[in-house]
Every structure is written in structure tokens, then in C-alpha cells.
Design a protein around this motif. Structure first.
Motif, PDB file in Angstrom:
ATOM      1  N   GLY B  44       0.756  -1.265  -0.111  1.00 20.10           N
ATOM      2  CA  GLY B  44      -0.058   0.035  -0.013  1.00 20.10           C
ATOM      3  C   GLY B  44       0.779   1.299   0.212  1.00 20.10           C
ATOM      4  O   GLY B  44       0.309   2.364   0.350  1.00 20.10           O
ATOM      5  N   VAL B  45       2.162   1.042  -0.531  1.00 21.57           N
ATOM      6  CA  VAL B  45       2.948   2.413  -0.551  1.00 21.57           C
ATOM      7  C   VAL B  45       2.840   2.926  -2.138  1.00 21.57           C
ATOM      8  O   VAL B  45       2.956   1.933  -3.007  1.00 21.57           O
ATOM      9  N   VAL B  46       2.375   4.170  -2.343  1.00 24.77           N
ATOM     10  CA  VAL B  46       2.379   4.610  -3.622  1.00 24.77           C
ATOM     11  C   VAL B  46       3.297   6.014  -3.857  1.00 24.77           C
ATOM     12  O   VAL B  46       3.265   6.622  -2.885  1.00 24.77           O
ATOM     13  N   TRP B  47       3.942   5.892  -4.897  1.00 22.91           N
ATOM     14  CA  TRP B  47       4.738   7.148  -5.082  1.00 22.91           C
ATOM     15  C   TRP B  47       4.867   7.496  -6.517  1.00 22.91           C
ATOM     16  O   TRP B  47       4.426   6.954  -7.490  1.00 22.91           O
ATOM     17  N   VAL B  62       3.020   8.305  -0.712  1.00 22.40           N
ATOM     18  CA  VAL B  62       1.837   8.037   0.410  1.00 22.40           C
ATOM     19  C   VAL B  62       1.910   6.672   0.790  1.00 22.40           C
ATOM     20  O   VAL B  62       1.899   5.559   0.133  1.00 22.40           O
ATOM     21  N   ASP B  63       1.699   6.517   2.257  1.00 23.23           N
ATOM     22  CA  ASP B  63       1.546   5.082   2.757  1.00 23.23           C
ATOM     23  C   ASP B  63      -0.114   5.207   3.058  1.00 23.23           C
ATOM     24  O   ASP B  63      -0.667   5.736   3.956  1.00 23.23           O
ATOM     25  N   THR B  64      -0.794   4.261   2.048  1.00 19.31           N
ATOM     26  CA  THR B  64      -2.152   4.314   2.613  1.00 19.31           C
ATOM     27  C   THR B  64      -2.637   3.317   3.901  1.00 19.31           C
ATOM     28  O   THR B  64      -3.622   3.566   4.092  1.00 19.31           O
ATOM     29  N   LEU B 110       9.761   6.124   3.889  1.00 19.09           N
ATOM     30  CA  LEU B 110       8.895   4.994   4.398  1.00 19.09           C
ATOM     31  C   LEU B 110       9.653   4.261   5.714  1.00 19.09           C
ATOM     32  O   LEU B 110       8.919   4.017   6.559  1.00 19.09           O
ATOM     33  N   ALA B 111      10.995   3.969   5.479  1.00 21.75           N
ATOM     34  CA  ALA B 111      11.566   3.374   6.461  1.00 21.75           C
ATOM     35  C   ALA B 111      11.779   4.133   7.712  1.00 21.75           C
ATOM     36  O   ALA B 111      11.442   3.594   8.984  1.00 21.75           O
TER      37      ALA B 111
END
Lengths: 547, 452
Positions: B44-47, B62-64, B110-111
Motif C-alpha cells: 500500500g505504498v504509492v509514489w 503515500v502510505d495508505t 517509508l523506512a
């Protein structure tokens, strides 16, 4: 604990003390507590009352419930299409038009197409979208017919509740639920009591079922209708006009409203077999004749025109307007009206058995050519005569100014509309190839959507040429916008090539290349979006048929 | 858990938009044209990189599962239009934003984010719980709290005196003294660190201009304010849950300290109100399994959208942490444990009388409640009755007036359209001002329709 009557009285006393002030009006003794100031004792009693009253709230008696909206039997919109609709409607407040920039599609412009497609599939409107749809149709009259058809019976039901949407009750047919047409009583009741839009829809349905029953229905209440409504009813006869309508229209020639009279005359003249058309043919024929020799240049045959000398009562009854607009001569004004209303079939017989093309090619004596050809153009449009329209349009490559009759682009667009769709597209494609895009806008507007391949290619080629010439894309924003809405979505892949930023040629307007790239990217994006839209609307059809 | 990456619908994405303008701007960016290097993971990560007006494209990620957003654009909106456009594009499917490995810039963010989350989770699980993060000097904290309580007590006493003065001179005179007096009183309450008292005092000033019947309303609200000051001044004699309610109403923050409640939460409504300085966002939840209602509040300073945004119309398996206090519904959003799915069915409800009864019982725990979340089943919206609207029971006998706040909102027309004269199910806030409809379900469709 406390009886409600006492509570109410106590509350009134508290309010009175509070209004006047405890200094002037001591609160009731039974709320006073030794050692507590009167105002605070009053507030404490009021707090108790307030909380008690709120906790004990009961529903109010209901007002009269609104009646139920008629059942909408149409199919449910596919889910994705429903979301697309919401998106198109949400975008409608966005500024559009002049100076559009960027690569994102202009969603507002796609709404009419979406609605037409959805109506074509026979989908029902999702109820929650109705308010936005009606608001959109309120702001844009061009949207109304499709929007109201899509809004259906529930849209009409809702519009009755909100004065902002009053237009819907008089607008297009609204797709309301019609009674069983075999049920004469129900038909009569709706005709007598229905909203105007419902009555127009009813009339249309009755005509489609039985062409002779419709005029009877109209005649039953005709004298009591308002002039404005009489005019709109007559106007609704335009679609599917037939000989069955003639007796009624003939009567309407004696209507007390001048607009109604002239509309009736116009409709009758569009019926080539009608008595009025024949009367006009006779009149027109006496004005136009063939001089078999020596008249034309080189001694060939030529057309001789003798304009009418008077506009008698019979002519006026048949819809000829006696008084010309300022700056026009009476006799040529009358002539124009006679020729316009006469069936075009009059002329081959009258002018030596010639074809329309030969007739239009004949010289006309004494400078009557413009007047006569212009009247024939109007007749071809009114009678939707493809053969005459093609001849009067002339070859597309010839400069508009040199056309036989239709010199203005607007007149040519009207003539074009009388041609079959394929011929129309080919003609416009050839016109664009010869003259470029600068005058093509109106002509493109009468072409069927999506554009045929030759037409689409002609437009794209012309845009490409304009780009190479180094002009700015917004000089072509009108055509560009049309292309976004009308090009076949299948062209998107081919157009991708044009989205690259070209090298700037010498003498080009600064930065034009980048703007063109942007414009073409928007074009491609819009075409892709339209393809998606249509796929989304088609989805349900497939699953329905597989069920 | 691998379901977390399920693509949302564009509607769900749009529900996250902080305002109408962002919604529009986001939609405009939801075409592939401005985007490059866009991708997403199954978690669910979008970039993606979005070309803006400058030379360097914005980096949007975005981290959904949060949802959480990061974008290098200067916008102060949250989520920004780039995040919205990217999510809309992603929502369309594999063809537009395909699965890929995150690039470095997205991976780093994200990390960092995951690490912080773990750290937070570890802390909460620790032996001394939330307390470990608190101040190192409990004695100093206690002294600070005492000082603040003393200031509030002084403020409450002064406010009582002003109310007594008002009643002594009469409400009729309040129309002349007007707004200024209560504005000044509210400022005094802010100084006394009692924002709850300040807010209520300020509202008193607006009542004389609020149309017919204002003296009664002014008396009611003054009385309830006196009830609150009296509650504060007699705090030690109140049972603890009510005491907490009084503290919260006075304006002391009540921490979310209840044990977390895991449930399938229906996200029923999300809307903002603003007093000019502060934007308050209210999100209504209903727990499918527990039958519990919850209110998430988040705040944004002027011009900034509150941080928390949840997709209305979805149901999420998640934990929330309730705040203390009798009859208080406020909670904090916790960890999301499953993918969002569309709200399957409306909360159980009842007729109009049951809605008022529910409000009535809630007043027992918190007499300052203006309204209570309820679901009405089988009601017919009756538009435009004497300038107002009603929601009437289907038998046509009883009805609730629609609250003034809802009149003039387009949602009411949506509700009427949805009903078409037939009974519908409506979720909303029911109180002494009437019923404020926030979401609805029609007879024909199970889909929830947001009304705000």
C-alpha cells in the motif's frame, strides 16, 4: 414528580424574572434556597428545567409527506460509470473556456457526451447525483434535454420541490412515466392536468403510436392554451412531421398569435404535399420562369425573375410577412418568402426539366441571382433536401465567397446538416484540406460524433500544419476543444506522436512548441478519458447480456 | 494483512481531500500526463514524480495504511493535491500505477516512518505504558496542574458573578450590552486557561442576535453555563466519570487513556467547522461489533486542514482509544489492522422517538450535550415545511425537525433525491435543535451516501 402544567407555569415565571431582572421581579419563592443569591437560584432552576425539557423531548407531528416519485424502470448505472458521473458533475464549477491551459481534460465539456451515451444505454440516474445534475442543467441550457431525460421521473419529482429547478418542469420531456396509451381516460387526465413537460412527452408518445390521434388531442384544449404553449406544442410537431398533421396545421394558420401562424406556415411548407406548399409553389412559379434563348450570356437560356407586386391577404394567411426589415425592398422580400416555402420539386418542371445542378448553374437575369439562390438554400434547409443542399453548397475546394448560393459559413453549415453523415464529413474534410481551420469551426459543429476517420485526419493534419507554421495553439482553441470532444477515441495512440516538443522553427512564436505539446497532450488525455467513459458505460451491457 | 494494498476507489480518495479546492485540483492531476516513475507496492505504498511549474518535479509518496503523506511541494494542505491526484491515478488500477520497488527517496521516508511507528508501538507496550513518555518530574507537573486548577477556579467564580449580574439586571438589557461584554468575558476565561468556559461565554454573546425566542435560549445557555461553573467549583463532590466530563467541558484536556477498542469501525461522516482561528474536524465512527459510537476530533490552525482524515463510507478494522468522562464519545484513532471495505450496512436504528430518547438518556451523563449520534430507520424527508425540513416516520405521524445547521446544505437535496418520497435510513446528530443528517441509505441500494 412535578405535574407538567406546573412545570410550564414555573418556567414562564422563570423567564419573566430573567427578562426583567431579579432585582425588579423576584423569582418564585419555591426555587429560592437560603444563602443562595436570587440570580443563581434562578439559573439553577432554569438549568434543571432545560435539561429536563431536552431529555423529555418528543417528536413533533409530521407535516404531509411528499408523494412517492414514480418508479424508474431503467437499468442501474454501472458502478464505475456512477463514479465518473460524480466526477464530471463535481468539476462543473471549474472555470472553463477562454485561455484553457494545462494537460488535464476539461471534464465539464465531456458531460453532454456522457449523458447522451448513458441515455443511449437506457440507464437510470443514481438518485444521489440528481441535485448536482439539476444544478448543472440549470446553469447550462445546452445540457438540459439530455440531463432531464437522464434525470427521469425522479428528477421531475425532485424539481417540483425546489424552485431553483423549475426549468425542469417546462423543459424537455423529462422522461416521465407515461400512462398506458391505450387507456384513453388516463391519457386525457394527464393531458388535462399534467405539467407542460409531461404533456409534451405525452403528445410525442401519442404521435409515435398513432399519428392521427395527436392532432385530436391538441385540438381538444387548443383554444384554452397560452400562446407560448401553443407555439411550443407546434414546435414539438417538427419531429416526425407528416401529412397527418396537415389539417391541424392548416387550422393553426388562422391562430390569433402571429408566431403560431408563421410556425404553422413554416411546418406546412416543409410538407411538400400540403395544400399550402402547393399554393406557395403556384405563387413562386409565376415569379420565376425560363427565357429559352438570348437571355443568358452567349445567347443561352437564363432565368427570369418577376417579383410579386403585392402581398395579398391570402399570401399573408399562408405566412408571408408583408413588412420587410429595414433596408430591404418589399418585392424581393416577398419573393424570398414564396420561393423559400415552395417545394423544391417545383423547379425542375418549371425550368425545362433540368436537374438541380443544372438549375443552379443557370444564369439569372437582372441581378436576382443572389436573392433566388439564397431562397433556394433556405428551402433546401427547411425541406432537408440532400440533393439541392449538395448542389447549393458547391464543391468544398471552392472559396466560400464563390459558392452558388450559400456564401456565409453559417448558411453552409445549415445546408451541410441536410446531407447524409458520411457525405457531410467528407465535404468538411475536403474543405479543411483546402482552406485550413480558420473557418471550419461551424462546419465541424454539424458533423456527426465521433468524427469519421477522413475528417479526423484532416483536422489533425491541419493542426499539425498550424504547429509547423509556428503559430500559438490558442488561435485554434475552438477547434482543439471540438477535437477533444469529437475525435474518435481510437485516434489517441496515433496522436501520441504529436505530443513531443518539436524543435522551434525559425520565425516561430516563442515557446509555441511547448504549448502545442501541452495542447496535444491534453487532446490525447481527453480522448483516453472518453474511451474510458464509454467502456465504463458499456460494462453493464456486457454482463447483462451474459446473464 | 497482505490485503492492505487493495486499491481504493477514487471516491474514497476524494473523501480524504481537506477541501473542495483540493478535491478539484487533485482530480485534475489524476491523469498520467504529469506523472513519471509512479509505482506502488502490495503493502500500500504509492509514489510518483509530478511535474509542477518548476524545473524539479515534486516527489510524492503515500502510505495508505496510515494514511500518511509526504510531498516536496510547498502546499500546506494535507493531503496536498499531488497526493490526491497520485492516489486517484493509483485507484484506477494496475495499468496506471503498476507494482514496483520503491525508489530511494520514497524508501527512505517509508523506512523512517515504519521505524517511528515501531518505536511508538514498543513504547505503548512497555511496562509503564504511556506514562513512560511523560515528564520526568511528576512533582513539578502536579504543581503546574494545581496552579492551573486555581486559575480556572478564579475564572469560574468570576464568570458566575457575571452571570448573576446578567440575571439581576435582566436579559432584556442584554440586547443593548451586546457582543462586546461576552467577548471580553471569553477573553478573561482564556486568560484563566479555561477554553471550554471561554467558548460557551462567547456563544452567549451571539444569542441576542439569533432571532425570535432569543431570551429563552439565552436563559437556557446561561443556566447550563452556571451548571458547569457550579460543577467545577464543586468538583470534589462529583462521582469521577461526571467530574471528568466537567473537567473536559471546562477545557482541561482529557487524555485518551481508556483501553483500546478494536472493532470494525464504520466511518460515517467527516466534516469541518471553523471559528475563524481554529478548524475542528469531526469524524463519526460506529463500531459494527460493539455497537459503540465514537467521535474523532482533530484540529488545524487557520488555513490549515486538520491532519486526521479517514475515507467516509468505508469500514476499517482498527483500534481506537477512548477519552475519559461520562457520556463522552471522543476517542483517538489508533492502529489500522485491516483493509478498508465499503460500509456493508447502516448501523441499527429506530424511529424518531427512539432517537430523541437516546439523546435524552445521554444527557443524564452529560447535561451539556447538544446532540447525540443516532440512526433513524424508515424515515421520509419532508422538504420545505414552513422554511424548515422534517424527517418523518414512514407512518406520517411523528417527525423531527432538521437542525438549522443543516438547512441550506446541498446534502438535504441529496437526501430528498435518495428517498424519492420513500423511507430511508439516515445517520446524523440528534439534539434539542433538531436532527442534522450526515449519511443515508436508500431502500434500493446498500451503498452509503454521505450528506456532508
Amino acid at each position: 414528580m412535578t405535574d407538567p402544567g406546573t412545570t410550564a407555569t414555573l418556567w414562564e415565571e422563570l423567564v419573566t424574572s430573567a427578562l426583567l431582572g431579579t432585582d425588579r421581579r423576584t423569582p418564585p419563592a419555591d426555587i429560592m434556597v437560603p444563602g443562595k443569591e436570587a440570580p443563581l437560584a434562578l439559573l439553577d432552576a432554569a438549568a434543571l428545567h432545560t435539561v429536563r425539557r431536552r431529555a423529555g423531548l418528543l417528536p413533533a407531528p409530521a407535516a404531509e409527506l411528499p408523494g412517492r416519485a414514480p418508479h424508474d424502470g431503467r437499468r442501474k448505472l454501472p458502478e464505475k460509470a456512477g463514479k465518473r458521473l460524480a466526477q464530471l458533475l463535481a468539476d462543473r464549477s471549474a472555470p472553463s473556456g477562454g485561455g484553457r491551459r494545462g494537460t488535464a481534460p476539461d471534464l465539464t465539456e465531456l458531460l453532454p457526451q456522457w449523458l447522451a451515451a448513458a441515455n443511449g444505454h437506457g440507464y437510470a440516474v443514481p438518485a444521489a447525483a440528481l441535485p448536482a445534475l439539476l444544478d448543472a442543467a440549470r446553469g447550462r441550457t445546452d445540457l438540459r434535454p439530455q440531463a432531464l431525460a437522464f434525470a427521469g421521473p425522479r428528477g421531475l419529482w425532485l424539481a417540483r420541490l425546489n424552485p431553483d429547478w423549475k426549468f425542469a418542469l417546462r423543459g424537455a420531456s423529462g422522461g416521465s412515466a407515461l400512462p398506458d396509451l391505450a387507456d384513453a381516460e388516463a391519457v386525457g387526465r394527464l393531458w388535462d392536468e399534467g405539467l407542460f413537460a409531461e404533456r409534451v412527452a405525452l403528445l410525442g408518445a401519442v404521435r409515435a403510436r398513432d399519428a392521427r390521434a395527436a392532432p385530436e388531442l391538441l385540438a381538444s384544449t387548443w383554444s384554452a392554451e397560452r400562446a407560448e404553449d401553443r407555439l411550443m406544442f407546434l414546435d414539438s410537431l417538427r419531429t416526425g412531421l407528416s401529412a397527418a398533421d396537415e389539417p391541424f396545421l392548416e387550422q393553426a394558420l388562422a391562430d390569433r398569435s402571429r408566431n403560431v401562424r408563421s410556425t404553422a406556415a413554416e411546418l406546412l411548407s416543409a410538407l411538400p404535399g400540403s395544400a399550402l406548399a402547393l399554393r406557395m409553389a403556384t405563387r413562386a412559379a409565376t415569379c420565376v420562369s425560363l427565357d429559352r434563348g438570348a437571355g443568358g450570356p452567349g445567347g443561352g437560356p437564363a432565368v427570369v425573375v418577376e417579383a410579386p407586386h403585392e402581398c395579398d391577404a391570402d399570401m399573408q394567411r399562408d405566412g408571408v410577412t408583408p413588412v420587410p426589415p429595414a433596408g430591404r425592398g418589399e418585392r424581393s422580400w416577398w419573393l424570398g418568402q414564396l420561393v423559400e416555402a415552395a417545394p423544391l420539386a417545383t423547379w425542375p418542371d418549371r425550368l425545362g426539366g433540368r436537374t438541380p445542378a443544372e438549375i443552379v448553374a443557370l444564369p439569372v437575369l437582372d441581378d436576382w441571382a443572389d436573392e433566388l439562390h439564397a431562397a433556394w438554400c433556405r428551402a433546401a434547409v427547411r425541406q432537408q433536401d440532400a440533393a439541392w443542399s449538395a448542389v447549393l453548397l458547391g464543391p468544398p475546394a471552392v472559396s466560400p465567397a464563390a459558392g452558388p448560393g450559400a456564401s456565409s459559413i453559417a448558411e453552409r453549415a445549415k445546408l451541410l446538416a441536410a446531407l447524409p453523415a458520411g457525405e457531410r464529413a467528407d465535404w468538411v474534410a475536403a474543405f479543411i484540406a483546402a482552406h485550413g481551420l480558420s473557418e471550419a469551426f461551424q462546419l465541424l459543429g454539424v458533423c456527426a460524433v465521433p468524427w469519421s476517420e477522413p475528417l479526423g485526419r484532416a483536422v489533425v493534419d491541419a493542426l499539425d500544419i498550424a504547429r509547423d507554421a509556428g503559430s500559438y495553439p490558442w488561435s485554434f482553441s475552438g477547434v482543439m476543444g471540438l477535437a477533444e470532444r469529437c475525435l474518435d477515441p481510437a485516434e489517441a495512440a496515433r496522436l501520441e506522436l504529436l505530443t513531443a516538443i518539436p524543435d522551434e522553427p525559425e520565425g516561430a512564436s516563442p515557446g509555441a512548441g511547448g504549448y502545442w505539446s501541452e495542447a496535444f497532450r491534453r487532446l490525447v488525455a481527453t480522448l483516453r478519458l472518453r474511451a474510458d467513459m464509454l467502456t465504463e458505460l458499456a460494462e453493464q451491457t456486457e454482463s447483462d447480456s451474459s446473464n | 494483512m497482505n490485503q492492505l494494498g487493495v486499491r481504493w476507489t477514487s471516491e474514497q480518495v476524494l473523501a480524504l481531500a481537506p477541501d473542495h479546492a483540493s478535491r478539484k485540483a487533485g482530480t485534475k492531476l489524476s491523469t498520467p500526463a504529469p506523472w513519471s516513475e509512479a509505482g506502488s507496492t502490495a503493502e500500500g505504498v504509492v509514489w510518483g514524480l509530478c511535474k509542477g511549474s518548476g524545473s524539479k518535479p515534486y516527489q510524492t509518496v503515500v502510505d495508505t495504511t496510515g494514511p500518511a503523506y509526504k510531498c516536496t511541494c510547498p502546499s500546506r494542505k494535507f493531503p496536498c493535491k499531488h497526493a490526491l491526484g497520485l492516489l486517484m491515478l493509483w485507484a484506477e488500477g494496475e495499468a496506471t500505477v503498476a507494482a514496483a520497488e520503491p525508489p530511494d527517496w520514497a524508501g527512505q521516508w517509508l523506512a523512517g516512518r515504519r521505524k517511528r511507528e515501531e518505536a511508538k508501538a514498543g513504547q505503548e507496550d512497555g511496562p509503564d505504558g504511556a506514562g513512560s513518555a511523560k515528564t520526568a518530574d511528576p512533582e513539578a507537573a502536579r504543581r503546574r496542574a494545581e496552579r492551573r486548577a486555581a486559575r480556572i477556579t478564579a475564572g469560574a467564580t468570576e464568570l458566575e458573578q457575571r452571570l448573576a449580574d446578567l440575571l439581576r439586571g435582566g436579559l432584556a438589557a442584554a440586547e443593548q450590552t451586546g457582543y462586546g461584554l461576552w467577548e471580553e468575558t471569553a477573553a478573561r476565561m482564556v486568560d484563566a486557561q479555561a477554553p471550554g468556559l471561554a467558548g460557551r461565554a462567547r456563544e452567549l454573546g451571539a444569542i441576542p442576535g439569533s432571532g425570535p425566542g432569543w431570551p429563552v435560549r439565552l436563559l437556557e445557555e446561561s443556566a447550563l453555563l452556571r451548571l458547569l461553573t457550579a460543577g467545577w467549583l464543586g468538583l470534589d463532590r462529583l462521582p469521577e466519570p461526571l467530574a471528568t466530563t466537567v473537567r473536559t467541558r471546562t477545557g482541561l484536556p482529557s487524555p485518551a487513556e481508556g483501553p483500546p477498542v478494536r472493532d470494525h469501525w464504520l466511518i460515517l461522516a467527516q466534516y469541518n467547522t471553523s471559528d475563524g482561528k481554529l478548524t475542528t474536524r469531526r469524524i463519526w465512527l460506529y463500531g459494527r461489533d460493539s455497537g459503540r459510537s465514537a467521535l474523532l476530533l482533530s484540529f488545524g490552525a487557520a488555513g490549515r486542514s486538520p491532519q486526521l482524515a479517514l475515507p467516509v463510507g468505508l469500514m476499517v478494522d482498527a483500534e481506537i482509544t477512548p477519552h475519559g468522562g461520562a457520556g463522552q464519545l471522543r476517542a483517538d484513532w489508533g492502529e489500522q489492522l485491516g483493509p478498508p471495505v465499503p460500509v456493508p450496512a447502516p448501523p441499527p436504528g429506530g424511529p424518531t422517538a427512539a432517537a430523541l430518547a437516546a439523546y435524552g438518556s445521554a444527557l443524564r451523563d452529560d447535561p451539556w450535550l447538544d446532540s447525540w449520534p443516532v440512526t433513524l430507520t424508515g424515515v421520509v424527508p419532508v422538504p420545505g415545511v414552513a422554511d424548515g425540513w422534517q424527517l418523518a416516520d414512514a407512518d406520517g405521524r411523528s417527525a423531527l425537525p432538521v437542525a438549522p445547521a443543516a438547512l441550506g446544505r446541498p446534502g438535504l437535496w441529496k437526501l430528498a433525491a435518495l428517498s424519492g418520497g420513500a423511507p430511508v435510513t439516515v445517520f446524523g446528530e440528534c439534539g434539542h435543535r433538531g436532527f442534522d443528517p450526515l449519511a443515508a441509505w436508500s431502500e434500493e441500494s446498500s451503498a452509503m451516501v454521505p450528506l456532508i
